[in-house]
Design an enzyme around this catalytic site. Structure first.
Site, PDB file in Angstrom:
ATOM      1  N   ARG A   1      12.894  55.354  17.356  1.00 37.11           N
ATOM      2  CA  ARG A   1      12.310  54.046  17.001  1.00 37.11           C
ATOM      3  C   ARG A   1      11.998  53.913  15.512  1.00 37.11           C
ATOM      4  NH1 ARG A   1       9.717  55.274  21.793  1.00 37.11           N
ATOM      5  NH2 ARG A   1      10.613  54.167  23.572  1.00 37.11           N
TER       6      ARG A   1
ATOM      7  N   LYS B   1      18.845  45.515   4.825  1.00 39.08           N
ATOM      8  CA  LYS B   1      19.855  45.141   5.825  1.00 39.08           C
ATOM      9  C   LYS B   1      20.687  46.365   6.178  1.00 39.08           C
ATOM     10  CE  LYS B   1      20.683  40.233   4.965  1.00 39.08           C
ATOM     11  NZ  LYS B   1      21.690  39.239   4.521  1.00 39.08           N
TER      12      LYS B   1
ATOM     13  N   GLU C   1      29.321  41.842  -7.757  1.00 40.24           N
ATOM     14  CA  GLU C   1      27.974  41.625  -7.204  1.00 40.24           C
ATOM     15  C   GLU C   1      26.928  41.577  -8.330  1.00 40.24           C
ATOM     16  OE1 GLU C   1      27.316  40.889  -4.088  1.00 40.24           O
ATOM     17  OE2 GLU C   1      28.813  41.826  -2.796  1.00 40.24           O
TER      18      GLU C   1
ATOM     19  N   LYS D   1      16.872  40.644  -6.759  1.00 44.76           N
ATOM     20  CA  LYS D   1      16.956  40.801  -5.303  1.00 44.76           C
ATOM     21  C   LYS D   1      15.578  41.118  -4.733  1.00 44.76           C
ATOM     22  CE  LYS D   1      19.413  42.652  -1.413  1.00 44.76           C
ATOM     23  NZ  LYS D   1      20.619  43.237  -0.849  1.00 44.76           N
TER      24      LYS D   1
ATOM     25  N   GLU E   1      15.563  36.589   5.884  1.00 44.01           N
ATOM     26  CA  GLU E   1      16.518  35.478   5.689  1.00 44.01           C
ATOM     27  C   GLU E   1      16.166  34.293   6.596  1.00 44.01           C
ATOM     28  OE1 GLU E   1      20.597  36.843   4.522  1.00 44.01           O
ATOM     29  OE2 GLU E   1      21.221  35.415   6.035  1.00 44.01           O
TER      30      GLU E   1
ATOM     31  N   ARG F   1      16.905  33.880   0.831  1.00 42.31           N
ATOM     32  CA  ARG F   1      17.739  35.083   0.790  1.00 42.31           C
ATOM     33  C   ARG F   1      19.229  34.746   0.923  1.00 42.31           C
ATOM     34  NH1 ARG F   1      16.528  41.148   3.193  1.00 42.31           N
ATOM     35  NH2 ARG F   1      18.492  42.005   2.445  1.00 42.31           N
TER      36      ARG F   1
ATOM     37  N   ASN G   1      24.099  35.305  -0.873  1.00 42.77           N
ATOM     38  CA  ASN G   1      25.448  35.245  -0.305  1.00 42.77           C
ATOM     39  C   ASN G   1      26.367  34.328  -1.098  1.00 42.77           C
ATOM     40  OD1 ASN G   1      24.743  36.964   1.813  1.00 42.77           O
ATOM     41  ND2 ASN G   1      23.932  35.281   3.024  1.00 42.77           N
TER      42      ASN G   1
ATOM     43  N   HIS H   1      30.093  34.452  -0.691  1.00 48.61           N
ATOM     44  CA  HIS H   1      30.391  35.309   0.457  1.00 48.61           C
ATOM     45  C   HIS H   1      31.070  34.576   1.609  1.00 48.61           C
ATOM     46  CE1 HIS H   1      28.098  38.203  -1.783  1.00 48.61           C
ATOM     47  NE2 HIS H   1      28.144  39.097  -0.825  1.00 48.61           N
TER      48      HIS H   1
ATOM     49  N   HIS I   1      34.338  35.984   2.587  1.00 52.04           N
ATOM     50  CA  HIS I   1      34.401  36.615   3.905  1.00 52.04           C
ATOM     51  C   HIS I   1      35.634  36.135   4.672  1.00 52.04           C
ATOM     52  CE1 HIS I   1      32.850  37.741   7.942  1.00 52.04           C
ATOM     53  NE2 HIS I   1      32.294  38.714   7.249  1.00 52.04           N
TER      54      HIS I   1
ATOM     55  N   HIS J   1      35.620  44.178  -0.698  1.00 56.34           N
ATOM     56  CA  HIS J   1      34.548  43.193  -0.518  1.00 56.34           C
ATOM     57  C   HIS J   1      34.187  42.503  -1.839  1.00 56.34           C
ATOM     58  CE1 HIS J   1      30.886  41.361   1.032  1.00 56.34           C
ATOM     59  NE2 HIS J   1      30.200  41.938   0.062  1.00 56.34           N
TER      60      HIS J   1
HETATM   61  P1  NAD Z   1      32.095  52.188   0.355  1.00 53.80           P
HETATM   62  O1  NAD Z   1      30.830  52.739   0.827  1.00 53.80           O
HETATM   63  O2  NAD Z   1      33.253  52.179   1.290  1.00 53.80           O
HETATM   64  O3  NAD Z   1      32.523  52.968  -0.970  1.00 53.80           O
HETATM   65  C1  NAD Z   1      33.745  52.645  -1.603  1.00 53.80           C
HETATM   66  C2  NAD Z   1      34.617  53.893  -1.766  1.00 53.80           C
HETATM   67  O4  NAD Z   1      34.112  54.678  -2.832  1.00 53.80           O
HETATM   68  C3  NAD Z   1      34.646  54.811  -0.558  1.00 53.80           C
HETATM   69  O5  NAD Z   1      35.941  55.358  -0.443  1.00 53.80           O
HETATM   70  C4  NAD Z   1      33.658  55.913  -0.928  1.00 53.80           C
HETATM   71  O6  NAD Z   1      33.935  57.115  -0.271  1.00 53.80           O
HETATM   72  C5  NAD Z   1      33.885  56.018  -2.393  1.00 53.80           C
HETATM   73  N1  NAD Z   1      32.771  56.489  -3.210  1.00 53.80           N
HETATM   74  C6  NAD Z   1      31.457  56.161  -3.078  1.00 53.80           C
HETATM   75  N2  NAD Z   1      30.769  56.650  -4.107  1.00 53.80           N
HETATM   76  C7  NAD Z   1      31.637  57.296  -4.896  1.00 53.80           C
HETATM   77  C8  NAD Z   1      31.531  58.003  -6.126  1.00 53.80           C
HETATM   78  N3  NAD Z   1      30.364  58.062  -6.790  1.00 53.80           N
HETATM   79  N4  NAD Z   1      32.637  58.579  -6.641  1.00 53.80           N
HETATM   80  C9  NAD Z   1      33.836  58.460  -5.991  1.00 53.80           C
HETATM   81  N5  NAD Z   1      34.010  57.795  -4.859  1.00 53.80           N
HETATM   82  C10 NAD Z   1      32.916  57.224  -4.317  1.00 53.80           C
HETATM   83  O7  NAD Z   1      31.966  50.688  -0.168  1.00 53.80           O
HETATM   84  P2  NAD Z   1      30.848  49.886  -0.980  1.00 53.80           P
HETATM   85  O8  NAD Z   1      31.609  48.898  -1.782  1.00 53.80           O
HETATM   86  O9  NAD Z   1      29.882  50.763  -1.643  1.00 53.80           O
HETATM   87  O10 NAD Z   1      30.058  49.124   0.174  1.00 53.80           O
HETATM   88  C11 NAD Z   1      30.696  48.194   1.002  1.00 53.80           C
HETATM   89  C12 NAD Z   1      29.883  48.056   2.269  1.00 53.80           C
HETATM   90  O11 NAD Z   1      28.583  47.596   1.924  1.00 53.80           O
HETATM   91  C13 NAD Z   1      30.447  47.050   3.252  1.00 53.80           C
HETATM   92  O12 NAD Z   1      30.444  47.622   4.531  1.00 53.80           O
HETATM   93  C14 NAD Z   1      29.475  45.890   3.185  1.00 53.80           C
HETATM   94  O13 NAD Z   1      29.374  45.214   4.409  1.00 53.80           O
HETATM   95  C15 NAD Z   1      28.206  46.596   2.849  1.00 53.80           C
HETATM   96  N6  NAD Z   1      27.193  45.747   2.187  1.00 53.80           N
HETATM   97  C16 NAD Z   1      25.929  45.776   2.685  1.00 53.80           C
HETATM   98  C17 NAD Z   1      24.931  45.039   2.087  1.00 53.80           C
HETATM   99  C18 NAD Z   1      23.528  45.128   2.593  1.00 53.80           C
HETATM  100  O14 NAD Z   1      22.680  44.366   2.127  1.00 53.80           O
HETATM  101  N7  NAD Z   1      23.240  46.040   3.497  1.00 53.80           N
HETATM  102  C19 NAD Z   1      25.218  44.258   0.951  1.00 53.80           C
HETATM  103  C20 NAD Z   1      26.522  44.252   0.461  1.00 53.80           C
HETATM  104  C21 NAD Z   1      27.513  45.018   1.081  1.00 53.80           C
HETATM  105  N1  GLY Z   2      23.560  41.237   0.392  1.00 53.41           N
HETATM  106  C1  GLY Z   2      22.820  40.123   0.877  1.00 53.41           C
HETATM  107  C2  GLY Z   2      21.444  40.471   1.328  1.00 53.41           C
HETATM  108  O1  GLY Z   2      21.009  41.589   1.199  1.00 53.41           O
HETATM  109  O2  GLY Z   2      20.766  39.613   1.841  1.00 53.41           O
END
Ligand code: NAD
Ligand code: GLY
Length: 367
Positions: free
Chosen positions: A124, A146, A188, A230, A240, A245, A249, A252, A256, A270
């Site tokens: 939990r 998130k 971003e 943020k 949100e 919030r 986006n 997005h 998306h 992305h």
């Molecule tokens: P990711 O985590 O897939 O990383 C991108 C690539 O870089 C991967 O292959 C990873 O292994 C590699 N990598 C990571 N750090 C590295 C480093 N320092 N050196 C070499 N390689 C490295 O992608 P991302 O762009 O970081 O994140 C995308 C994800 O984030 C999506 O799933 C998206 O939905 C999510 N997201 C979430 C939020 C949120 O608020 N929670 C906001 C925006 C995006």
């Molecule tokens: N990336 C959008 C949010 O965190 O709300």
């Protein structure tokens, strides 16, 4: 002198620090100790990040008298699945976590979202420490709570709000990030300027190349500016609910739809989709007579100079179909983040799908 800064995020009755700087991986153990951590600490990461950055984190934990327990997952969006969540939850339970055991998420947004969701539900709720290693994760996904996995019906459809107890963004880790991933994360960063800070966008127009080039002081400034914005938004609208919030986006919904059309694969990252989506949000706002055309041109010029795409014509009907399935759709129409100019984003609640379709059909002529 190494650049470093600290931002406080206040959400309801909880608050946490986001530390942004150099050499922070070496401080992980001490920071966990300050949170009251003891014994065995799960460090969730992926197979790309593990060989590059797990070693210093494990060493830092050991020197603080903690025992790292590495959980290395396959890299990539496909890991944000129920199957991988089940695997991870099992590994955390096998590691003997108690409700006080922090889970360390070392990696990009994929690791952060998946490990964050696991931390939200195991026993939990376990404390979560985000150690983001991509620019996108540092400036966006590691902050704000998130967490989610994907479903066949769409991305991020199952998850929870689970705020971290601490975020350690060590910009030194970005030295190993592939240039394409860095550019995608930069989209971003630009988002924050376009959303609500025209002066920051102007700063990026002058200094963006330093950020993309990996200059630590420029990275720290850019990430800290975004995170501070943020943090303010999340403090006012953590779940949100009020709509504020949703401003995060910007770009997005358009983006998306393009990601869905590309199958969420490596063809379109992305951040690349967000870059195109932001340019589209500006073009659409100009079409509606809301924003000056000169601002849209400035946005396109800056994104393109950063090596990001600003157009990707695809069949309007298909894109609108993806948008109609978007989880954020309201009852009367499509909520879209539109702009009155650079730094002046707002939520347009009920944009008729037909108007969006007409705009996207016009964009098709660039195909
Ligand atoms: P990711 O985590 O897939 O990383 C991108 C690539 O870089 C991967 O292959 C990873 O292994 C590699 N990598 C990571 N750090 C590295 C480093 N320092 N050196 C070499 N390689 C490295 O992608 P991302 O762009 O970081 O994140 C995308 C994800 O984030 C999506 O799933 C998206 O939905 C999510 N997201 C979430 C939020 C949120 O608020 N929670 C906001 C925006 C995006
Ligand atoms: N990336 C959008 C949010 O965190 O709300």
């Amino acid at each position: 002198m190494s650049a470093a800064t600290r931002i406080r995020v206040e959400v309801g009755r909880t608050a946490y620090d986001v530390r942004i700087g150099q050499g922070l991986l070496a401080q992980t153990g001490q920071a966990l100790r300050e949170l009251g951590a003891e014994g065995r600490i799960p460090v969730v990461t992926d197979e790309h990040v593990a060989p590059l950055h797990l070693g210093p984190v494990a060493a830092a934990l050991r020197s603080a008298g903690l025992e790292p327990c590495a959980i290395v997952l396959p890299a990539g969006e496909a890991s944000k699945s129920f199957r991988m969540l089940e695997t991870l939850v099992g590994r955390l339970l096998d590691a003997g976590v108690t409700r006080d055991t922090p889970v360390v998420a070392l990696g990009g947004g994929v690791v952060g979202d998946l490990a964050g969701f696991a931390a939200a539900i195991v026993k939990r709720g376990l404390p979560l420490v985000q150690v983001p290693t991509t620019l996108l994760a540092m400036v966006d996904s590691s902050v704000g709570g998130k967490t989610a996995i994907d479903m066949p019906q769409g991305k991020n459809l199952v998850g929870a709000f689970h705020q971290p107890a601490l975020v350690l963004a060590d910009v030194d880790t970005l030295a190993t990030l592939p240039a394409r991933e860095r550019r995608a994360g930069y989209a971003e960063v630009v988002k924050y300027g376009l959303m609500a800070d025209a002066a920051f966008f102007a700063w990026l127009e002058t200094h963006g190349a330093r950020v993309l080039g990996g200059e630590p002081a420029a990275l720290v400034h850019a990430i800290a500016t975004g995170v501070a914005m943020k943090a303010a938004v999340v403090a006012r609208d953590p779940l949100e609910r009020t709509g504020e919030r949703m401003l995060l986006n910007l770009g997005h919904t358009f983006g998306h739809a393009l990601e869905a059309e590309a199958g969420f694969g490596p063809d379109l990252l992305h951040g690349e989709a967000v870059a195109i989506g932001m340019a589209q949000a500006f073009r659409f706002s100009v079409r509606r007579g809301l924003a000056p055309a000169a601002d849209a041109a400035r946005v396109e010029a800056h994104l393109a100079a950063a090596g990001l795409p600003v157009r990707r014509p695809r069949p309007a009907d298909r894109l609108v179909a993806h948008m109609a399935h978007d989880k954020k759709r309201g009852a009367g129409g499509l909520p879209l983040i539109l702009v009155r100019g650079i730094g002046r984003a707002f939520v347009a609640r009920d944009v008729p799908l037909e108007e969006v379709r007409a705009f996207l059909a016009e964009e098709e002529v660039f195909a």
